[in-house]
Design a protein around this motif. Structure first.
Motif, PDB file in Angstrom:
ATOM      1  N   ARG A   1      -8.683   0.694  -6.013  1.00 17.22           N
ATOM      2  CA  ARG A   1      -9.180  -0.077  -5.060  1.00 17.22           C
ATOM      3  C   ARG A   1     -10.599  -0.397  -4.692  1.00 17.22           C
ATOM      4  O   ARG A   1     -10.887  -1.409  -4.330  1.00 17.22           O
TER       5      ARG A   1
ATOM      6  N   GLU B   1      -6.352  -4.108   2.751  1.00 16.08           N
ATOM      7  CA  GLU B   1      -4.915  -3.623   2.193  1.00 16.08           C
ATOM      8  C   GLU B   1      -4.092  -3.415   3.256  1.00 16.08           C
ATOM      9  O   GLU B   1      -4.386  -2.882   4.149  1.00 16.08           O
TER      10      GLU B   1
ATOM     11  N   ARG C   1       0.889  -1.248  -0.040  1.00 20.09           N
ATOM     12  CA  ARG C   1       0.234   0.020  -0.188  1.00 20.09           C
ATOM     13  C   ARG C   1       0.782   1.139   0.098  1.00 20.09           C
ATOM     14  O   ARG C   1       0.465   2.207  -0.651  1.00 20.09           O
TER      15      ARG C   1
END
Length: 205
Positions: free
Chosen positions: A142, A159, A132
């Motif tokens: 995303r 994430e 990330r």
């Protein structure tokens, strides 16, 4: 509820799955990427709401296909795949900057569903987008991934950044909740997890 939670960590080469495991266990990260060539088995314990639970975390090297059965032509034919069909949960890791790594876990997830007929619906799968910290290089928005994973695949999605230890604890927290750890469903993560114990308990097989 089982006494030991067995967890399989899968992903393409270089996605950082081993880095996630080591960050969770040892709070350490190395910039040097060492390819996983053999199955690594870690046996830590975690403290959740005052209770100690044993984990068996299996870090697998990239596999060409999920074993179709437990016979000689399946799981036990390849030493790298041993124990893969009998786990209680799967962590499928991809690199948010690499489209091919997402396609890899997409294929593995589908193979898990097709081959683990008995109990598949009760075996949680969590999709993890790692790196990330490099989100400027993200190849798939995303929202698109989260929507696909949660609404279509019916899997968990998180994430994280193994490099900066971001959401690593949350990942394992959500995973244990998904396998039915009733004691930790309504307790704050920082309280539930006191860290991984038994640092030296790792077996390479």
């Amino acid at each position: 509820m089982v006494a030991t939670f067995k967890i399989a960590v899968l992903g393409a080469q270089g996605v950082g799955k081993s880095a996630i495991v080591r960050q969770f266990l040892y709070n350490e990260f190395s910039e040097v990427c060492v390819p996983t060539t053999a199955r690594r088995v870690y046996l830590p314990a975690v403290v959740m709401n005052g209770h100690v639970h044993d984990l068996q975390i299996m870090d697998f090297p990239p596999i060409s296909a999920f074993p179709v059965n437990t016979l000689q032509v399946g799981e036990w034919a390849d030493v790298c795949c041993r124990g893969l069909r009998s786990v209680h949960a799967y962590i499928l890791v991809y690199d948010i900057c690499c489209f091919d790594s997402f396609e890899y876990i997409k294929t593995i997830r589908q193979q898990i569903l097709e081959t683990r007929v008995i109990g598949t619906s009760e075996t949680p799968i969590i999709i993890v987008g790692n790196k990330r910290d490099l989100q400027r290089g993200r190849v798939i928005p995303r929202w698109n991934v989260s929507n696909l994973v949660k609404k279509t695949w019916k899997c968990g999605y998180i994430e994280c950044s193994a490099k900066y230890n971001w959401h690593i604890l949350l990942l394992f927290s959500e995973l244990l909740k998904s396998v039915g750890c009733a004691r930790c469903k309504h307790v704050h993560t920082a309280i539930r997890f006191q860290g991984a114990l038994r640092r030296n308990r790792c077996t390479i097989m």
